[in-house]
Structures are given as C-alpha cells and as structure tokens.
Design a protein around this motif. Structure first.
Motif, PDB file in Angstrom:
ATOM      1  N   ILE A  15       0.844  -1.187   0.000  1.00  0.00           N
ATOM      2  CA  ILE A  15       0.000   0.000   0.000  1.00  0.00           C
ATOM      3  C   ILE A  15       0.885   1.245   0.000  1.00  0.00           C
ATOM      4  O   ILE A  15       1.787   1.370   0.831  1.00  0.00           O
ATOM      5  CB  ILE A  15      -0.929   0.012   1.230  1.00  0.00           C
ATOM      6  N   ALA A  16       0.619   2.149  -0.920  1.00  0.00           N
ATOM      7  CA  ALA A  16       1.363   3.410  -0.971  1.00  0.00           C
ATOM      8  C   ALA A  16       0.761   4.433  -0.032  1.00  0.00           C
ATOM      9  O   ALA A  16       1.469   5.116   0.708  1.00  0.00           O
ATOM     10  CB  ALA A  16       1.403   3.942  -2.399  1.00  0.00           C
ATOM     11  N   ILE A  17      -0.564   4.550  -0.061  1.00  0.00           N
ATOM     12  CA  ILE A  17      -1.260   5.505   0.801  1.00  0.00           C
ATOM     13  C   ILE A  17      -2.689   5.028   0.977  1.00  0.00           C
ATOM     14  O   ILE A  17      -3.290   4.440   0.070  1.00  0.00           O
ATOM     15  CB  ILE A  17      -1.221   6.931   0.201  1.00  0.00           C
ATOM     16  N   GLU A  18      -3.234   5.277   2.155  1.00  0.00           N
ATOM     17  CA  GLU A  18      -4.588   4.828   2.444  1.00  0.00           C
ATOM     18  C   GLU A  18      -5.284   5.818   3.367  1.00  0.00           C
ATOM     19  O   GLU A  18      -4.694   6.339   4.313  1.00  0.00           O
ATOM     20  CB  GLU A  18      -4.568   3.446   3.100  1.00  0.00           C
ATOM     21  N   PRO A  20      -8.377   5.261   5.679  1.00  0.00           N
ATOM     22  CA  PRO A  20      -9.220   4.150   6.132  1.00  0.00           C
ATOM     23  C   PRO A  20     -10.692   4.353   5.807  1.00  0.00           C
ATOM     24  O   PRO A  20     -11.234   5.455   5.945  1.00  0.00           O
ATOM     25  CB  PRO A  20      -8.979   4.122   7.647  1.00  0.00           C
ATOM     26  N   LYS A  21     -11.313   3.287   5.307  1.00  0.00           N
ATOM     27  CA  LYS A  21     -12.737   3.238   4.963  1.00  0.00           C
ATOM     28  C   LYS A  21     -13.100   4.164   3.805  1.00  0.00           C
ATOM     29  O   LYS A  21     -14.284   4.416   3.568  1.00  0.00           O
ATOM     30  CB  LYS A  21     -13.611   3.574   6.185  1.00  0.00           C
ATOM     31  N   ARG A  33     -11.328   1.617  -4.156  1.00  0.00           N
ATOM     32  CA  ARG A  33     -12.276   2.530  -3.524  1.00  0.00           C
ATOM     33  C   ARG A  33     -13.106   1.757  -2.514  1.00  0.00           C
ATOM     34  O   ARG A  33     -13.793   0.802  -2.868  1.00  0.00           O
ATOM     35  CB  ARG A  33     -13.136   3.203  -4.590  1.00  0.00           C
ATOM     36  N   LEU A  34     -13.038   2.191  -1.260  1.00  0.00           N
ATOM     37  CA  LEU A  34     -13.611   1.431  -0.165  1.00  0.00           C
ATOM     38  C   LEU A  34     -15.044   1.823   0.151  1.00  0.00           C
ATOM     39  O   LEU A  34     -15.699   1.155   0.956  1.00  0.00           O
ATOM     40  CB  LEU A  34     -12.735   1.593   1.085  1.00  0.00           C
ATOM     41  N   ILE A  35     -15.529   2.895  -0.442  1.00  0.00           N
ATOM     42  CA  ILE A  35     -16.929   3.288  -0.287  1.00  0.00           C
ATOM     43  C   ILE A  35     -17.474   3.669  -1.652  1.00  0.00           C
ATOM     44  O   ILE A  35     -16.730   3.859  -2.607  1.00  0.00           O
ATOM     45  CB  ILE A  35     -17.110   4.470   0.696  1.00  0.00           C
ATOM     46  N   THR A 231      -6.301  16.666   4.719  1.00  0.00           N
ATOM     47  CA  THR A 231      -4.978  16.930   4.148  1.00  0.00           C
ATOM     48  C   THR A 231      -4.492  15.745   3.334  1.00  0.00           C
ATOM     49  O   THR A 231      -3.983  15.910   2.211  1.00  0.00           O
ATOM     50  CB  THR A 231      -3.968  17.240   5.272  1.00  0.00           C
ATOM     51  N   LEU A 232      -4.645  14.531   3.873  1.00  0.00           N
ATOM     52  CA  LEU A 232      -4.212  13.330   3.156  1.00  0.00           C
ATOM     53  C   LEU A 232      -4.936  13.209   1.820  1.00  0.00           C
ATOM     54  O   LEU A 232      -4.335  12.855   0.801  1.00  0.00           O
ATOM     55  CB  LEU A 232      -4.467  12.094   4.011  1.00  0.00           C
ATOM     56  N   LEU A 233      -6.215  13.527   1.834  1.00  0.00           N
ATOM     57  CA  LEU A 233      -7.001  13.438   0.607  1.00  0.00           C
ATOM     58  C   LEU A 233      -6.490  14.415  -0.442  1.00  0.00           C
ATOM     59  O   LEU A 233      -6.327  14.057  -1.614  1.00  0.00           O
ATOM     60  CB  LEU A 233      -8.470  13.712   0.919  1.00  0.00           C
ATOM     61  N   TRP A 234      -6.225  15.659  -0.045  1.00  0.00           N
ATOM     62  CA  TRP A 234      -5.723  16.652  -0.998  1.00  0.00           C
ATOM     63  C   TRP A 234      -4.396  16.211  -1.596  1.00  0.00           C
ATOM     64  O   TRP A 234      -4.150  16.412  -2.795  1.00  0.00           O
ATOM     65  CB  TRP A 234      -5.588  18.001  -0.312  1.00  0.00           C
TER      66      TRP A 234
END
Length: 333
Positions: A15-18, A20-21, A33-35, A231-234
């Motif tokens: 996994i490079a980046i996650e 959660p959920k 895509r988890l959702i 921030t992680l999402l951006w």
C-alpha cells in the motif's frame, strides 16, 4: 475444524497511501475505492417523484458525461417551449469516489428536482487519482459551457430537454462536499470568463464544502492537523498543487487567493452541519464572502447535530427533508 493453507507464491501488494474506509492506493498504481454506492440506470419516470432522467455524453476527449433530470410537467405547462430553471450539479466524494450515476446521487437528485421544479444536469467528471486535479475543475467548466451553448440552439451536441425547457435566465450551480468546492471554483471562473451567449449564473449552493488549510481554525484539532483526512485526501487528488493544502482551490481565504468579490453569481447559500470536520471552514467562507465586497446575497444555513453530507445518505429524516426544502426554496427565486 477446517484447516487453511497459505500459497507460498502469493504476494501481497504494498500500500502506498490509504485513508481508512475511503480509498487505498497501491504502489503498483492500483486503486481500491472502499466506499461508494452502486450505479443505477436513468428512469423514464421515477415511481416516487415522477422525475425522468437520461444519460448524455458531453465530450469524448476528455470523457465527460452527465445525467439529466426533468421534473414531471403539469398538464397546463406541458408545452414544448415551457421554461424552467437549470441546475448544474457536481457530486461529492472527495474528487475520487462516487458518481453522477450512483444510487445515492440518483435518489438525491430526483428529490431536489421534483421539489424544486428545475432541470438538473448532474456532471460525471473524471476522478482522481487516475485523473489528478485540476482535471475535475476543467471537466465541470466544460460541462457548464456545454449547457449554456444550448442558448444558441446549435444542432451540435444539442439536447432537446435543455433547448426546449431550459430557462437560461435562471441558471444555478450546486454541489455537496467536493462538489461544493467545485461550485466555488467554477463560480470564481465565471466571474472572469464569459459563458455562451452572455449567460449569467443566478445563484449557487455550497453544501458541506470541502475547504481546508495548513493552519487549524476554530474547533479543528492542532494535534495531527497535518495528518488529517482532509490533508491526506488533498495530497492524493492534487499532489502537485502549488502551495499544497494552502492552494486557493482548497483554501479560498489564504493570502493571495483570488478575491471572493469576483464570484460570478448573484446569490449564495452555504450549508454546514454541526458535527462536520469541515464545518468551521464553511462558516469562515461565508464570513469571508460577506466581508469581500461581493455585491450579491449570501446566506448561511446550519443543521446542528448532523454529520458531513448526511442528507444524501438518509433522505427520510426530518433534517434531511429540511435541507432539501431549503435547496428548493433557494432554486425557485
């Protein structure tokens, strides 16, 4: 008791980046895509609302499409030239999940369209990380220009619903979460660049807008702010953004951002919810618009004790119904 064996030749992808959920990206480029709700087809007449919908292609290169919604017209106004307001809608999902064709958005738009009596264009823009920002912004601008091009009644890529029923004097934008972020950025662009036929955007609603910034504000936690999901999402959807999380597209009040006085519409509705992690950003945006010198009308509508984007996930609660009624009221004037 049954035994299990492990295949010695099986390899586990790294996994490079996650988040959660929400989303998981592997080092080989695979995206999980988890959702997200399943896709559903359009309907000639939705049994609950009477709204008809259909899917159309806006552009093949890049790939941009949309689901159009037309409310059930009464017998007295069921004429080919009957005009109703137009809503160009941008779905939420952090720029990387969900779809204009998903069950959640389809149900949600049916309700908005039936209660507002508007013709809606729900844009299917390209998702990150396969298509990093600013791709989604460009797709949504292209979609808006496609909509307004119908004012000229061009035979190229023309849609009869828009041509026959679209009132281009009553053009609105709307979006939730990431879609609300898109609304802001498209409205700013519309204040600088002209749309086809000189069409002007009357109003825009921003619901639970996805805004963020490097420094925490209000009730945002100082500890771990830089590792927050926002921030992680951006960093996933726009890793090369100039200024990072303080890029004006995600932080519209950062010093050096385009003036909010330039928003290209006449009225704004900002909706926030009390339990939303980005709630204070929406309030700050509302206050900044008021102070910017913008000549339009801006209103803040807050629903306490509710979480982010709640009204699309459960449309049957009283609070959800109240939000949709507020949208309908906004779109009718």
């Amino acid at each position: 008791m049954a035994s299990t064996t492990t295949n010695p030749y099986t390899t586990t992808k790294e996994i490079a980046i996650e988040i959660p959920k929400f989303i998981r990206i592997y080092k080989d480029g695979t995206v999980e895509r988890l959702i997200g709700s399943p896709f559903v087809p359009p309907s000639l007449q939705d049994p609950d609302t009477g709204v008809s919908s259909k899917d159309i292609t806006i552009s093949d290169n890049p790939s941009i499409s949309a689901r159009l919604y037309l409310p059930k017209l009464t017998q007295s106004n069921n004429q080919e030239n009957q005009k109703i307001p137009i809503l160009v809608y941008f779905h939420g999902g952090g720029f990387c999940v969900e779809s204009a064709f998903s069950f959640l958005d389809h149900r949600y738009l049916n309700l908005i369209v039936s209660q507002s009596n508007v013709l809606a264009v729900s844009v299917e823009y390209r998702l990150a990380p396969e298509h990093l920002l600013p791709a989604a912004y460009e797709d949504c601008w292209t979609a808006l220009k496609w909509v307004t091009s119908h004012l000229a009644n061009s035979p190229i890529n023309s849609d009869p619903w828009l041509t026959n029923h679209g009132d281009f004097l009553k053009l609105y934008l709307g979006g939730d979460s990431a879609g609300a972020n898109i609304v802001h950025n498209i409205a700013l662009r519309a204040g600088v660049e002209s749309l086809s036929g000189g069409v002007k955007i009357v109003g825009a609603f921003l619901s639970c807008p996805y805004f963020w910034g490097l420094k925490p504000i209000g009730s945002e936690s100082v500890a771990g702010h830089e590792q927050s999901n926002a921030t992680l999402l951006w960093n996933i959807i726009y890793p090369d953004a100039p200024g990072g999380i303080d890029n004006p597209m995600i932080n519209p009040v950062v010093p050096g951002a385009p003036s909010l006085a330039g928003l290209g519409c006449s009225k704004l509705l900002v909706v926030v919810t009390g339990k939303d992690s980005v709630r204070d950003r929406g309030v700050l945006y509302y206050e900044a618009v008021k102070k910017s010198g913008w000549k339009g009308e801006v209103e803040l509508f807050e629903v306490e004790d509710e979480d982010h984007y709640f009204h699309a996930f459960n449309t049957e609660t009283e609070n959800s119904k109240n939000v949709i009624k507020r949208f309908a009221s906004f779109l009718q004037f």
